[in-house]
Motif scaffolding. Structure first.
Motif, PDB file in Angstrom:
ATOM      1  N   ASP A   9       0.802  -1.213   0.000  1.00  0.00           N
ATOM      2  CA  ASP A   9       0.000   0.000   0.000  1.00  0.00           C
ATOM      3  C   ASP A   9       0.838   1.268   0.000  1.00  0.00           C
ATOM      4  O   ASP A   9       0.393   2.324  -0.457  1.00  0.00           O
ATOM      5  CB  ASP A   9      -0.922   0.022   1.225  1.00  0.00           C
ATOM      6  CG  ASP A   9      -2.118  -0.903   1.054  1.00  0.00           C
ATOM      7  OD1 ASP A   9      -2.381  -1.291  -0.098  1.00  0.00           O
ATOM      8  OD2 ASP A   9      -2.773  -1.234   2.059  1.00  0.00           O
ATOM      9  N   LYS A  10       2.060   1.187   0.511  1.00  0.00           N
ATOM     10  CA  LYS A  10       2.876   2.398   0.594  1.00  0.00           C
ATOM     11  C   LYS A  10       3.488   2.803  -0.749  1.00  0.00           C
ATOM     12  O   LYS A  10       4.047   3.889  -0.872  1.00  0.00           O
ATOM     13  CB  LYS A  10       3.970   2.244   1.645  1.00  0.00           C
ATOM     14  CG  LYS A  10       4.855   1.036   1.506  1.00  0.00           C
ATOM     15  CD  LYS A  10       5.763   0.931   2.737  1.00  0.00           C
ATOM     16  CE  LYS A  10       6.530  -0.384   2.748  1.00  0.00           C
ATOM     17  NZ  LYS A  10       7.366  -0.494   3.966  1.00  0.00           N
ATOM     18  N   VAL A  11       3.388   1.943  -1.768  1.00  0.00           N
ATOM     19  CA  VAL A  11       3.841   2.323  -3.108  1.00  0.00           C
ATOM     20  C   VAL A  11       2.756   3.170  -3.767  1.00  0.00           C
ATOM     21  O   VAL A  11       1.598   2.758  -3.855  1.00  0.00           O
ATOM     22  CB  VAL A  11       4.142   1.085  -3.973  1.00  0.00           C
ATOM     23  CG1 VAL A  11       4.511   1.517  -5.396  1.00  0.00           C
ATOM     24  CG2 VAL A  11       5.259   0.251  -3.367  1.00  0.00           C
ATOM     25  N   ASN A  12       3.103   4.365  -4.207  1.00  0.00           N
ATOM     26  CA  ASN A  12       2.121   5.240  -4.851  1.00  0.00           C
ATOM     27  C   ASN A  12       2.674   5.812  -6.149  1.00  0.00           C
ATOM     28  O   ASN A  12       3.899   5.852  -6.357  1.00  0.00           O
ATOM     29  CB  ASN A  12       1.676   6.354  -3.902  1.00  0.00           C
ATOM     30  CG  ASN A  12       2.840   7.202  -3.428  1.00  0.00           C
ATOM     31  OD1 ASN A  12       3.377   8.011  -4.181  1.00  0.00           O
ATOM     32  ND2 ASN A  12       3.247   7.008  -2.172  1.00  0.00           N
ATOM     33  N   LEU A  13       1.785   6.230  -7.011  1.00  0.00           N
ATOM     34  CA  LEU A  13       2.132   6.753  -8.340  1.00  0.00           C
ATOM     35  C   LEU A  13       1.653   8.193  -8.472  1.00  0.00           C
ATOM     36  O   LEU A  13       0.506   8.505  -8.141  1.00  0.00           O
ATOM     37  CB  LEU A  13       1.486   5.898  -9.431  1.00  0.00           C
ATOM     38  CG  LEU A  13       1.572   6.421 -10.879  1.00  0.00           C
ATOM     39  CD1 LEU A  13       3.007   6.383 -11.386  1.00  0.00           C
ATOM     40  CD2 LEU A  13       0.660   5.595 -11.799  1.00  0.00           C
ATOM     41  N   THR A  14       2.532   9.061  -8.968  1.00  0.00           N
ATOM     42  CA  THR A  14       2.161  10.440  -9.278  1.00  0.00           C
ATOM     43  C   THR A  14       2.375  10.680 -10.765  1.00  0.00           C
ATOM     44  O   THR A  14       3.444  10.371 -11.307  1.00  0.00           O
ATOM     45  CB  THR A  14       2.993  11.446  -8.468  1.00  0.00           C
ATOM     46  OG1 THR A  14       2.783  11.206  -7.067  1.00  0.00           O
ATOM     47  CG2 THR A  14       2.580  12.879  -8.795  1.00  0.00           C
ATOM     48  N   ILE A  15       1.352  11.223 -11.414  1.00  0.00           N
ATOM     49  CA  ILE A  15       1.392  11.523 -12.847  1.00  0.00           C
ATOM     50  C   ILE A  15       1.393  13.036 -13.029  1.00  0.00           C
ATOM     51  O   ILE A  15       0.452  13.716 -12.608  1.00  0.00           O
ATOM     52  CB  ILE A  15       0.180  10.918 -13.581  1.00  0.00           C
ATOM     53  CG1 ILE A  15       0.107   9.398 -13.370  1.00  0.00           C
ATOM     54  CG2 ILE A  15       0.218  11.271 -15.065  1.00  0.00           C
ATOM     55  CD1 ILE A  15      -1.232   8.791 -13.771  1.00  0.00           C
ATOM     56  N   TYR A  16       2.450  13.562 -13.632  1.00  0.00           N
ATOM     57  CA  TYR A  16       2.523  14.989 -13.957  1.00  0.00           C
ATOM     58  C   TYR A  16       2.249  15.177 -15.444  1.00  0.00           C
ATOM     59  O   TYR A  16       2.791  14.448 -16.286  1.00  0.00           O
ATOM     60  CB  TYR A  16       3.921  15.537 -13.666  1.00  0.00           C
ATOM     61  CG  TYR A  16       4.154  16.038 -12.261  1.00  0.00           C
ATOM     62  CD1 TYR A  16       3.984  17.384 -11.937  1.00  0.00           C
ATOM     63  CD2 TYR A  16       4.558  15.165 -11.265  1.00  0.00           C
ATOM     64  CE1 TYR A  16       4.230  17.849 -10.650  1.00  0.00           C
ATOM     65  CE2 TYR A  16       4.807  15.616  -9.968  1.00  0.00           C
ATOM     66  CZ  TYR A  16       4.636  16.963  -9.671  1.00  0.00           C
ATOM     67  OH  TYR A  16       4.869  17.415  -8.399  1.00  0.00           O
ATOM     68  N   GLY A  17       1.431  16.179 -15.771  1.00  0.00           N
ATOM     69  CA  GLY A  17       1.199  16.488 -17.175  1.00  0.00           C
ATOM     70  C   GLY A  17      -0.061  17.291 -17.370  1.00  0.00           C
ATOM     71  O   GLY A  17      -0.818  17.537 -16.427  1.00  0.00           O
ATOM     72  N   LYS A  18      -0.278  17.722 -18.613  1.00  0.00           N
ATOM     73  CA  LYS A  18      -1.510  18.411 -18.982  1.00  0.00           C
ATOM     74  C   LYS A  18      -2.114  17.692 -20.178  1.00  0.00           C
ATOM     75  O   LYS A  18      -1.405  17.041 -20.938  1.00  0.00           O
ATOM     76  CB  LYS A  18      -1.258  19.879 -19.332  1.00  0.00           C
ATOM     77  CG  LYS A  18      -0.857  20.739 -18.131  1.00  0.00           C
ATOM     78  CD  LYS A  18      -0.832  22.211 -18.485  1.00  0.00           C
ATOM     79  CE  LYS A  18      -2.224  22.792 -18.612  1.00  0.00           C
ATOM     80  NZ  LYS A  18      -2.942  22.847 -17.318  1.00  0.00           N
TER      81      LYS A  18
END
Length: 381
Positions: free
Chosen positions: A233-242
């Protein structure tokens, strides 16, 4: 040396996305003492400066008059259109007729058929999407095929491709073999901007930089679905973009019940901001269905972020499995999830891949790649 750079788009303050990879090269040429001007075909005349580079938006018949004062032309994604003022074919014909030296950079869409290489992006329910594909495949592709054939027989022309795979795409789409006149030079990476660091302490934070388009080549649907297969659960994903699909992607994330572990930052990152973002992450998921190189992936490698990507297109020319990154069977999100977890457990694996990736990226530092381009240019003059 005086270079005229010809392209159908160029960055502005309001639209910094426009062919930024062309601008990055131009800045490096200028640092090496080369005079560079950019010309963009346009119905309306307009001059501006972007980060020290002079940009002229002019009708094509005015652009061709300017070319005689330059030593060579560099062409990036100069498209053909049925409107004379912006039709790149007028410029191509002028270059050949008056024997102006030219470097033709192959990036992808200008030589690829949408029906073959981008079919997942054609929306059957969207008439504009269908018309765009038909226009590209049946008007622009035949035009550029004819132009490339002419340039192939022109002694003062060389082609530059960012990967071997992209040269194969030229043959598969146009049935033209450029091997005798083409050189593979990847998009260079600024290893002074992207400084290496050990990100092990941030290993549970996964980053991806992509336009916010759910499906198609950018494959954000696969990025989100991969998280469902990660048990920690501590693995997370962040997506940057437009992009146009922000709400659609958020709905998709909520449907998968991943809103706590997948975050979207709807923001265009200036190039100088990206290494700052890298500092807060430990892994880079270079999710893709098609990439000739994967510049954002290579920049992450330079910063020391181990990358996970699919064994497709040009990716394996840059990611050597278990050496400079992790190469996954195409679109196998379970395997991708397993390797992401492995990298959070195994520090030796993490550090080895991180260090090897940095060493590899140093071989394609932008100072080296742009010097190779300038050396080829000089040989044509």
């Amino acid at each position: 040396m005086k270079i005229a750079v010809l392209t159908s788009r160029y960055p502005t303050e309001k639209e910094p996305y426009n062919h930024m990879f062309v601008h990055t090269r131009n800045r490096e040429y200028v640092e090496k003492g080369v005079y560079v001007s950019v010309f963009v075909p346009s119905k309306n005349k307009y001059f501006y400066t972007f980060e020290g580079i002079n940009v002229y938006r002019l009708p094509t018949f005015e652009i061709i008059k300017k070319l005689e004062s330059f030593d060579i032309t560099f062409i990036h994604l100069l498209h053909t259109y049925p409107i004379k003022e912006i039709d790149g074919s007028i410029i191509y014909n002028h270059i050949i007729k008056f024997e102006i030296p030219v470097l033709f950079f192959i990036h992808g869409i200008e030589v690829q058929k949408i029906s073959k290489s981008y079919k997942d992006e054609v929306e059957i329910t969207n008439p504009k999407s269908i018309l765009r594909a038909l226009y590209h495949d049946f008007y622009q592709i035949p035009k550029i095929k004819k132009i490339i054939k002419s340039l192939l027989n022109y002694s003062k022309c060389r082609f530059i491709s960012v990967s071997k795979w992209m040269l194969k795409e030229v043959y598969d789409n146009l049935k033209i073999n450029l091997s005798s006149k083409a050189v593979v030079i990847p998009n260079g990476i600024d290893t002074n901007l992207f400084v290496y660091d050990n990100h092990w302490n941030y290993r549970y934070k996964v980053l991806t930089l992509r336009p916010l388009i759910l499906k198609g080549k950018y494959a954000l649907d696969l990025a989100v679905l991969t998280m469902k297969h990660i048990k920690q659960d501590k693995v997370n994903l962040t997506i940057y973009g437009k992009g146009k699909d922000e709400s659609k992607i958020k709905d998709f994330i909520n449907k998968q019940e991943l809103s706590r572990r997948v975050k979207i930052i709807n923001k265009f990152l200036q190039h100088k901001e990206i290494p700052i973002i890298h500092k807060n992450f430990g892994l880079y998921y270079a999710v893709t269905r098609m990439d000739a190189q994967g510049v954002s992936m290579c920049e992450a490698m330079a910063s020391g972020l181990p990358v996970i990507s699919f064994n497709v297109c040009g990716i394996p020319e840059f990611v050597k499995h278990n050496k400079t990154g992790i190469l996954i069977e195409p679109f196998n999100i379970q395997e991708a999830a397993n390797w992401i977890e492995n990298l959070t457990y195994d520090k030796n694996l993490y550090i080895r891949i991180s260090e090897n990736a940095r060493k590899f990226i140093e071989t394609i530092d932008i100072k080296n790649t742009t010097q190779k381009e300038l050396d080829i240019a000089k040989s044509l003059m």
